[in-house]
Each structure stands twice: as structure tokens, then as C-alpha cells.
Design a protein around this motif. Structure first.
Motif, PDB file in Angstrom:
ATOM      1  N   ILE A  91      -2.766  11.254   0.580  1.00  0.00           N
ATOM      2  CA  ILE A  91      -3.272  10.131  -0.227  1.00  0.00           C
ATOM      3  C   ILE A  91      -3.597   8.945   0.672  1.00  0.00           C
ATOM      4  O   ILE A  91      -4.645   8.303   0.528  1.00  0.00           O
ATOM      5  CB  ILE A  91      -2.244   9.745  -1.300  1.00  0.00           C
ATOM      6  N   LYS A  92      -2.717   8.631   1.609  1.00  0.00           N
ATOM      7  CA  LYS A  92      -2.964   7.530   2.544  1.00  0.00           C
ATOM      8  C   LYS A  92      -4.241   7.778   3.339  1.00  0.00           C
ATOM      9  O   LYS A  92      -5.075   6.870   3.497  1.00  0.00           O
ATOM     10  CB  LYS A  92      -1.769   7.392   3.485  1.00  0.00           C
ATOM     11  N   ASN A  96       1.877  12.367   0.150  1.00  0.00           N
ATOM     12  CA  ASN A  96       1.702  10.942   0.418  1.00  0.00           C
ATOM     13  C   ASN A  96       0.821  10.709   1.647  1.00  0.00           C
ATOM     14  O   ASN A  96      -0.017   9.799   1.655  1.00  0.00           O
ATOM     15  CB  ASN A  96       3.054  10.263   0.621  1.00  0.00           C
ATOM     16  N   GLU A 131       0.827  -1.202   0.000  1.00  0.00           N
ATOM     17  CA  GLU A 131       0.000   0.000   0.000  1.00  0.00           C
ATOM     18  C   GLU A 131       0.864   1.256   0.000  1.00  0.00           C
ATOM     19  O   GLU A 131       0.541   2.238  -0.669  1.00  0.00           O
ATOM     20  CB  GLU A 131      -0.934   0.013   1.207  1.00  0.00           C
ATOM     21  N   TRP A 132       1.975   1.198   0.737  1.00  0.00           N
ATOM     22  CA  TRP A 132       2.845   2.368   0.750  1.00  0.00           C
ATOM     23  C   TRP A 132       3.457   2.605  -0.632  1.00  0.00           C
ATOM     24  O   TRP A 132       3.619   3.738  -1.068  1.00  0.00           O
ATOM     25  CB  TRP A 132       3.939   2.234   1.797  1.00  0.00           C
ATOM     26  N   VAL A 187       0.761   4.328  -2.590  1.00  0.00           N
ATOM     27  CA  VAL A 187       0.673   5.741  -2.191  1.00  0.00           C
ATOM     28  C   VAL A 187       1.799   6.539  -2.834  1.00  0.00           C
ATOM     29  O   VAL A 187       1.588   7.627  -3.383  1.00  0.00           O
ATOM     30  CB  VAL A 187       0.732   5.858  -0.654  1.00  0.00           C
ATOM     31  N   THR A 229       1.418   7.003  -6.600  1.00  0.00           N
ATOM     32  CA  THR A 229       0.297   7.915  -6.868  1.00  0.00           C
ATOM     33  C   THR A 229       0.710   9.358  -6.647  1.00  0.00           C
ATOM     34  O   THR A 229       0.435  10.238  -7.475  1.00  0.00           O
ATOM     35  CB  THR A 229      -0.903   7.564  -5.972  1.00  0.00           C
TER      36      THR A 229
END
Length: 280
Positions: A81-82, A78, A47-48, A51, A54
Motif C-alpha cells: 500500500i505504501k 502495508n 501516512e503510516w 497505510v 487501509t
């Protein structure tokens, strides 16, 4: 397999237990669930990565909005976004920014050394109707009283710029949909409205931004812009999901789309066994 040593103590694994000898006593411990921890670590790491990639393509796609980002924009964006992914409600590795809650993007500063709220003392009103027509309005204001100018420069003028950018992460493209720049008068500026009616394909994420651009006029070289890393006010006014968009497939294909070079989100989700609802 556990074995008994010469002193009669058990040592080693037996099922989900492990036998140890501490202070000449047999101690039985449960084996930690290493597999579960590894899976969770992989999910968080994946997931990181999503992020990070993105945030990188958002910065590239909207680099024309702000001449110079501050050094901390990567971490700040970041984190946003998270937060958006978590607030969207979908499970980890089953989500990307298309599933996220975009409300917290409103007011995001591209350069915190010169926040728009400090440089421009008037807050624009932004509305988006059901056909994705975007209306931006400002009340009357004084250029001298409402604009903050760089202190190290003299005879500086300022312009306001509104821009609209659409991204489709799942299809890996972005579109710079519109940009309008308006020179600010030093004294009175009348109330004004700007309407944008961009053609937006389905499933896009749309960012509406405002930036201030400072310049001097020279009779020989013309307009010379002054924005730099120390003073470059720019922010996201609002962000929204376009849903079904406002155009048909043929018109959408005719739009000038730029590839999201370096975006790895879809690849990460596929490789880690995750997915999103509509990968095209």
C-alpha cells in the motif's frame, strides 16, 4: 537570551544561535530546526496510520477469499500500500489508495506458505474492458499434473474460486460483488472462460482474486474443506480503479454495501490537515 559568565564567555541563545563553552572556549552553534523535523515526523506518522488502517480493512473485506492468512500478511500488505501511494505521485497527506498505482497488487499472495504459483501451475488470463466486464480464461489442463495437493491428506479434491471485491475508502464501504467456484477434475479439464459483469459504483477500487480450496467427500457429512494456515493458496489476479463506474446513482444506492468498520483514513487526513480530491 545569552548571558556572559564570570570568565567572560557567552552562554545561552541569541537569535537562531546558541552559545556554549567547550574546553574553555566559546562555541557558537546554529539551533536545529526542530519545528521542521517535528512536522515531517507527524506527516510520516500520519501516512503510516493511513497505510495501516487501509491494510486492515482490505484484509477484513477480503477475508472470504482466503481461509487463513500467513502471519506476515500485515507487513507485506502495508508495504505494498505504501509503495502504491508513493507511485501514485500525489503529496503525502494529500493521497489515499484511490490516488495510488494499483499495478503492483497483481500477484499479491494472501498466504506465502502456499503461493498460488506453487499450488496451481496454470496462469489465468484476465482482461477488463471499458465497461468493467471481467473475463478470466484458462487453457486445458490436467488436474493431476497442474494442481499440487497437501501431502498430509489422501483422497483430496480441489476447486478453483474466482471472486470480485470493490472498496470505496472515501465513502467507507465495500461490496463483495461476485464469487464463482469450479470443481477441478482429477484428469482432463477443458479450456474455459468465466465472464463477470458486476455493477460497480463510481470511484471504487476493484480486486479480482483467485483461490484454491481443498476438500474431501464424505458420504455422511458431505464436503469437508481442508484449507488452513499451512495451506491456503489465494492471490490477487488484478486490481483497478473503476473511475466513473458502470451504473447510475440510484442503482448504486441499491447495492448491498458493507461498512468498512474501523477505517480511520479519512479521519486521519482531516485531523492532520490533509485532504483528497473527493471526500463525500
Amino acid at each position: 537570551m545569552a548571558i556572559r559568565d564570570k570568565a567572560g564567555n557567552l552562554r545561552g541563545k541569541a537569535g537562531d544561535k546558541i552559545n556554549r563553552v567547550l574546553n574553555n572556549k566559546n562555541v557558537v552553534q546554529t539551533i536545529p530546526d526542530y519545528v521542521h523535523q517535528t512536522q515531517e515526523t507527524k506527516k510520516c506518522s500520519g501516512e503510516w496510520g493511513l497505510v495501516s488502517t487501509t491494510g486492515k480493512v482490505i484484509r477484513r473485506a477480503m477475508s472470504y477469499v482466503c481461509e487463513a492468512y500467513d502471519n506476515g500478511i500485515t507487513n507485506r500488505l502495508n508495504a505494498l500500500i505504501k509503495e502504491s501511494l508513493i507511485s501514485g505521485g500525489k503529496a503525502i497527506l494529500q493521497r489515499d489508495l484511490h490516488d495510488g498505482d494499483l499495478r503492483n497488487f497483481s500477484g499479491f499472495e494472501f498466504n506465502i506458505k502456499s503461493p498460488v504459483s506453487k499450488a496451481f501451475k496454470i496462469q489465468p488470463l484476465v482482461s477488463v474492458d471499458e465497461n468493467y466486464t471481467i473475463l478470466i480464461s484458462l487453457p486445458a489442463f490436467s488436474g493431476q499434473q497442474s494442481i499440487v495437493y497437501p501431502q498430509s491428506q489422501s483422497q483430496v479434491r480441489c476447486s478453483l474460486c474466482f471472486s470480485i471485491t470493490a472498496l470505496n475508502l472515501r465513502q467507507e464501504y465495500y461490496i463483495r460483488m461476485g464469487r464463482r467456484e469450479v470443481d477441478i477434475k482429477l484428469k482432463e479439464n477443458a479450456a474455459a472462460e468465466w465472464s463477470f459483469t458486476p455493477i460497480i459504483p463510481a470511484d471504487c477500487i476493484v480486486f479480482v482474486c483467485m483461490s484454491l480450496h481443498y476438500y474431501t467427500e464424505d458420504s455422511v457429512v458431505g464436503r469437508r474443506y481442508l484449507n488452513g494456515k499451512e495451506w491456503s493458496p489465494a492471490e490477487i489476479l488484478t486490481a483497478f480503479h473503476a473511475g466513473e463506474g458502470n451504473t447510475d446513482d440510484d442503482s448504486a444506492r441499491a447495492l448491498e454495501k458493507e461498512p468498512l468498520a474501523g477505517y480511520r483514513g479519512n479521519e486521519l487526513l482531516r485531523n492532520l490537515g490533509g485532504s483528497t480530491d473527493s471526500q463525500d
